[in-house]
Write an enzyme that holds these catalytic residues in place. Structure first.
Site, PDB file in Angstrom:
ATOM      1  N   ASP A 126       2.444   6.814  -3.438  1.00  0.00           N
ATOM      2  CA  ASP A 126       2.127   5.468  -2.968  1.00  0.00           C
ATOM      3  C   ASP A 126       1.305   5.538  -1.681  1.00  0.00           C
ATOM      4  O   ASP A 126       1.253   6.580  -1.009  1.00  0.00           O
ATOM      5  CB  ASP A 126       3.457   4.723  -2.723  1.00  0.00           C
ATOM      6  CG  ASP A 126       3.332   3.221  -2.832  1.00  0.00           C
ATOM      7  OD1 ASP A 126       2.203   2.705  -2.843  1.00  0.00           O
ATOM      8  OD2 ASP A 126       4.388   2.555  -2.896  1.00  0.00           O
TER       9      ASP A 126
ATOM     10  N   ASP B 118       1.520  -4.749  -7.866  1.00  0.00           N
ATOM     11  CA  ASP B 118       2.925  -5.021  -7.548  1.00  0.00           C
ATOM     12  C   ASP B 118       3.394  -6.281  -8.240  1.00  0.00           C
ATOM     13  O   ASP B 118       4.594  -6.570  -8.255  1.00  0.00           O
ATOM     14  CB  ASP B 118       3.099  -5.189  -6.037  1.00  0.00           C
ATOM     15  CG  ASP B 118       3.310  -3.855  -5.360  1.00  0.00           C
ATOM     16  OD1 ASP B 118       3.579  -2.873  -6.062  1.00  0.00           O
ATOM     17  OD2 ASP B 118       3.196  -3.797  -4.127  1.00  0.00           O
TER      18      ASP B 118
END
Ligand code: DGJ
Length: 705
Positions: free
Chosen positions: A454, A523
């Protein structure tokens, strides 16, 4: 026609040929003002005809204000009689800002050529062209052969001329966090249309590619020229449409502002810019890009992606051994094959304020380390994956307390935190070594199969005090450093698979896909919103690399309620994952999920490796459908978000089938391919009135022909 990819078509002209296209380029003028121009980019011509596109007389007009040739070049420089968008800007000793190139030589290999030009002030410029399937890859190498350092303003990988047409329309994607890759299509305005990222990553706002057509292309018809940049840091792509008519696209790494220092003897290599010309509309362009990704980009293109479970939306930061084991048991029961523990397992990371940088299991949450959890995961028959964010540090961490100088910063300036974190400088060798050490250690210690890598903030105050004049190079060196760490990890652990994530879809591009297996596109896990995101993604990137989860309803981000089957059918359009809180799913939901996972596995090769056709509709807004075909099977995923609000069509027309072959449904109904393509397949989901959010998967098998 020849099978060699680079053909000489005249004294100083060459053609890069693919099966269906040709890109012809060469020297328009030799001598002091050598110009390497693009002569042609269109359908493949017979080899003996290629020389016919090389213009006899240089394009010139007698004017004190204008020279039409500066959009024709493969790398228009700032220097001499040029006023277009410069692809190369150099400042030499004494402030001289005119690049003046003389052609030196052409170095040709089978599918690659380098045209070498030199500026007497000491710069060697290599223009590289290579053919990879239907894609022409181009890049630039620069070497400072002079005695003084030079400063580089812009170094694009190349400029592409879009052939003369009556009109020009562009297609691209733009968006934001949780709203990535939204499709935009509009007339290309006269002037300069720029897409750029200044964030240090590919970014959520735009993605480094553009498609241009004459304004007449459809999903299945028409000539489309695409340009894409394979790079995961800041970038800029500018399409210029001259008032006089010409259109060219230049693209490269870096954004306006930073400049790069090149000392005597030093070289700089740009990432590849990719050009693709296709016939057959946007659909054919996308399929050619997917082929390119499979054959020239992805490290494991033909491997089936496992059905994964990710704990993020189930537990957020509340990660504990027992809770994860409980989720793992439930995931395994559904048929999940890879269990990924997300953020919150390490250091003091109980929220987003602390712990990034301290990459050891949180002793309160995992008193026995991660062994107990991952042993259980393996006993349950699943592979083991872990979330990491190796480029980041929270100021509240042991790492930052020990190495405050490792972050991007300028002495005496603020260090602005975003999400309470700072960016580690991967241009530094010590930072890269540190990262390889602990990442590799985790893989070895726990036998990890998967990292979700990430990256959750953009660059600010991007200084590199130790690097002096070279400091701005961190915009390049950081990305290269990330690439180097990923490459080293893969070399050391050939079984390791990696997902690229950057706060959702902030790092999706052909550069990162060269060393990762999947990307997280957003997301936003709301199935309806996701449909538009997935459509934009599908323009360039293939389904096998698109990680997609089924999460809870109401969705934690949007509060929208969507039935489980619809959520599954949306996520099944890529590499299926589950990311909901399985402890709260009812027995019926778990049962339904189990059978949908099994249904996905049965068609997984078709979806992940098949040819994609976006059949119809505005995904997430109207009734829509996508089709995948692979070997003798065809899968159609159809959606209808608002059954009562619209009057949907009744049938969907399939595409790319064998017209004379027979195709059979699971119920034994048979149709000719031509019927399915001309008349269409009736989709109850589309035309029978019912509640919102209905979806279906149709599987057909070719039984003859
Ligand atoms: C952003 C990612 O996109 C999410 O999936 C999750 O991993 C969080 N970061 C964790 O902090």
């Amino acid at each position: 026609m020849s099978s060699v990819n680079i053909l000489r078509v005249g004294d100083s002209a060459w053609a890069a040929v693919t099966q269906s296209s040709a890109f012809v380029f060469g020297l328009e003028a030799a001598g002091e003002d050598s110009r390497v121009v693009q002569w042609y980019w269109g359908p493949r011509l017979p080899d003996e005809a290629l020389a016919e596109v090389v213009r006899q007389a240089p394009r010139r007009i007698h004017s004190g204000f204008h020279d039409p040739r500066d959009v024709d070049e493969l790398l228009p420089v700032e220097g001499g009689a040029r006023w277009g968008v410069p692809s190369l800007q150099v400042t030499y000793e004494g402030g001289v800002r005119s690049v003046e190139l003389t052609f030196a030589e052409a170095v040709v290999a089978d599918s690659e050529i380098e045209l070498v030009l030199r500026d007497p002030l000491g710069l060697r410029v290599g223009l590289h062209v290579r053919v990879a399937s239907e894609v022409v890859e181009r890049w630039v190498s620069l070497t400072n052969e002079g005695e003084h350092a030079v400063r580089l303003g812009r170094v694009d990988s190349g400029s592409w001329v879009i052939p003369e047409r009556a009109g020009y329309r562009y297609t691209g994607v733009a968006g934001a966090w949780a709203q990535e890759t939204q499709l935009h299509r509009a007339e290309l305005a006269v002037g300069e249309t720029t897409f750029t990222s200044r964030t240090g990553t590919t970014s959520h706002r735009a993605n480094p590619w553009i498609m241009i057509d004459a304004g007449d292309a459809t999903e299945e018809l028409g000539e489309v020229w695409s340009v894409a940049l394979a790079w995961s840091g800041s970038w800029r792509l500018t399409a210029q449409r001259r008032p006089e008519g010409d259109v060219a696209v230049t693209a490269g790494f870096g954004h306006d502002g930073p400049t790069w220092h090149l000392a005597p003897g030093e070289s700089l290599l740009t990432p590849p810019v990719l050009g693709l010309r296709t016939c057959g509309g946007y659909g054919a362009a996308s399929r050619a890009w997917h082929d390119y990704a499979r054959h020239h980009v992805l490290p494991t293109p033909f491997e089936e992606r496992p059905v994964l479970y990710n704990s993020w939306e189930a537990t957020w930061f509340d990660v504990h051994e027992e809770g994860q084991i409980e989720l793992a048991r439930r995931a395994a029961d559904l048929g999940v094959e890879l269990f990924v523990v997300d953020d919150g397992w390490f250091g003091g990371r109980v929220d987003d304020r602390r712990g990034l940088g301290d990459w050891w299991p949180n002793p309160d949450r995992f008193p026995r380390g991660l062994s107990k959890l991952f042993d259980t995961v393996r006993e349950l028959g699943m592979r083991a994956g872990l979330w990491v964010e190796p480029e980041m540090v929270n100021p509240d961490s042991d790492l930052y307390r020990e190495h405050p100088d490792w972050v991007l910063h300028y002495p005496g300036r603020r260090r602005d935190t975003l999400r309470h974190q700072l960016v580690l400088n991967y241009g530094r060798a010590d930072v890269r070594e540190w990262a390889i050490g602990w990442l590799s250690g985790l893989v070895s210690e726990y036998g990890l199969d998967y990292f979700k890598w990430d990256m959750n903030r953009s660059f600010t105050q991007a200084g590199w005090p130790d690097a002096g004049e070279r400091a701005d190079l961190l915009w390049i060196e950081h990305t290269r450093g990330v690439y180097a760490v990923l490459d080293t990890l893969r070399e050391r652990h050939p079984g390791l698979r990696i997902e690229s994530c950057s706060g959702g879809g902030g790092r999706v591009d052909f550069g990162i896909l060269r060393r990762t297996d999947e990307v997280w596109t957003s997301d936003n896990t709301d199935a309806r919103d996701r449909q538009a995101i997935q459509e934009g993604y599908s323009y360039l990137y293939p389904a096998c690399a698109m990680s997609a989860w089924v999460t809870d309803s109401p969705n934690p981000h949007t509060r929208r309620e969507v039935p489980l089957a619809y959520r599954f059918h949306v996520a099944m359009a890529g590499a299926l994952g589950i990311g909901g809180d399985l402890t709260r799913w009812s027995a019926e939901e778990l049962e339904q999920a189990r059978s949908l996972v099994a249904a996905y596995k049965a068609v997984r090769p078709v979806i992940q490796h098949g040819r994609l056709h976006r059949l119809a509709g505005d995904p997430g807004i109207t009734a829509s459908a996508v089709q995948y075909s692979h070997e003798d099977r065809v899968v159609v995923l159809a959606y209808n978000p608002f059954a009562l609000a619209k009057r949907p069509p009744r049938r969907v027309r399939l595409a790319g089938l064998d017209p004379s072959a027979l195709y059979e449904s699971a119920e034994g109904e048979r149709w000719h391919g031509q019927t399915l393509m001309s008349h269409g397949l009736e989709l109850p989901t589309w035309f029978i009135t019912g509640p919102d959010y209905r979806s279906e998967m149709v599987v057909l098998r070719r039984v003859s022909g």
